[in-house]
Design an enzyme around this catalytic site. Structure first.
Site, PDB file in Angstrom:
ATOM      1  N   SER A 179       0.837  -1.196   0.000  1.00 39.87           N
ATOM      2  CA  SER A 179       0.000   0.000   0.000  1.00 39.87           C
ATOM      3  C   SER A 179       0.873   1.246   0.000  1.00 39.87           C
ATOM      4  CB  SER A 179      -0.898   0.007   1.244  1.00 39.87           C
ATOM      5  OG  SER A 179      -1.539   1.250   1.401  1.00 39.87           O
ATOM      6  N   TYR A 193      -0.256   0.178  10.587  1.00 45.71           N
ATOM      7  CA  TYR A 193      -0.586  -0.320   9.252  1.00 45.71           C
ATOM      8  C   TYR A 193       0.565  -0.051   8.296  1.00 45.71           C
ATOM      9  CZ  TYR A 193      -3.169  -0.947   4.859  1.00 45.71           C
ATOM     10  OH  TYR A 193      -3.594  -1.365   3.611  1.00 45.71           O
TER      11      TYR A 193
END
Length: 313
Positions: free
Chosen positions: A154, A180
């Site tokens: 990501s 994350y």
């Protein structure tokens, strides 16, 4: 730089047009929802035999039945909970025969502080350690025929390097986005080190940014929180959102493009190799720390030691 002729609006099915995966076996983690469904659809359309690895077997069966009917391919379902090392070991132990393509697609994002039974922070445990253990557990099947491993990372990797001094937030204040981010950086570094360790094994590994897609991955966020993240990133233009079909396209490039034959350690976005990230931009590009060979080697060592600690317990 790897450039494919595809781009932001390309769909997964467009990427595999003319690609023949007949006789190839693939596993897609998280293949029962979001871009995982479109990844399975494209691989099956190209002729691959696909296994959906999912926590929700019922959801997996529904997807498998629908896609098998529309593609004519053989699609099976197996249980896999990446936050559970027992589940990961069971999946790898039960796999029989060669594996040509492993798509490490599943993940969790921006969760409240949650710990696995081992005490590991959930996002790192699921997004990295789960996939690390799964890939190593399937190593012999991947090596048997030569294979590609694809890690869905990501742009959030730009939010944090892997903080080796306190990966699991034992001593620092928990920030769900940084947590994350470091798990997504780990997805990229995994491929960097695999490229060195497995160069002679016929296995390649690359990572990618699928794009901003409205899927169940955002279930822990409100719409306002999503908008706030875009604004806080320093972006000067409206962030464009992809459809799941477009979001899966870069995965299929990593999985099937002849331009990546024998290549490891790359990070792709919008179907092409990403350029270095510009300072202050948290939406595009590749962070220098995500290509650090020193960090990649350290991550592998730490990951192995973490998993070994379970055997010693």
């Amino acid at each position: 730089m790897i450039t494919t002729g595809f781009g932001f609006e390309t769909t997964a099915l467009q990427v595999v047009e003319g690609v023949d995966l007949t006789g190839r076996r693939a596993v897609v983690t998280g293949g029962a929802s979001g871009i995982g469904v479109e990844t399975v659809r494209a691989l099956a359309t190209a002729g691959a035999e696909v296994t959906i690895a999912a926590r929700d077997i019922d959801a997996g069966e529904r997807v498998a039945t629908a896609l098998a009917k529309s593609t004519g391919a053989h699609i099976s379902v197996a249980h896999l909970d990446l936050s559970s090392q027992a589940s990961v070991k069971a999946f790898a132990r039960n796999w029989d025969g060669p594996l040509h393509l492993l798509v490490n697609n599943a993940g969790v994002m921006a969760t409240p502080l949650t710990r696995t039974p081992e005490g590991w922070e959930l996002q790192f445990a699921t997004n990295h350690l789960g996939h690390f253990a799964l890939t190593l557990g399937l190593f012999n099947s991947l090596r048997a025929e030569g294979a590609r491993v694809v890690n869905v990372s990501s742009s959030a990797h730009l939010m944090s390097d892997v903080v080796f001094d306190d990966i699991h937030y034992a001593h620092r204040e928990y920030d769900r986005w940084e947590a994350y981010g470091q798990s997504k950086t780990a997805n990229i570094l995994f491929g960097v080190e695999a490229g060195h360790r497995w160069a002679g094994e016929g296995i390649t590994m690359n990572a990618l940014m699928p794009g901003s897609i409205a899927t169940n991955l955002q279930r822990h966020l409100t719409q306002q929180e999503l908008q706030d993240r875009i604004r806080q990133s320093g972006a000067t233009a409206t962030r464009r959102v992809k459809t799941p079909e477009q979001g899966a396209a870069t995965t299929l490039v990593a999985a099937t493009s002849p331009l990546l034959e024998g290549v490891s350690g790359k990070y792709l976005e919008d179907c092409n190799e990403a350029t270095p990230a510009e300072p202050g931009n948290h939406l595009r590009g590749l962070a220098a720390y995500a290509q650090s060979e020193e960090s990649a080697a350290q991550l592998w060592k730490v990951s192995e030691e973490t998993l070994w600690s379970l055997k010693a317990a």
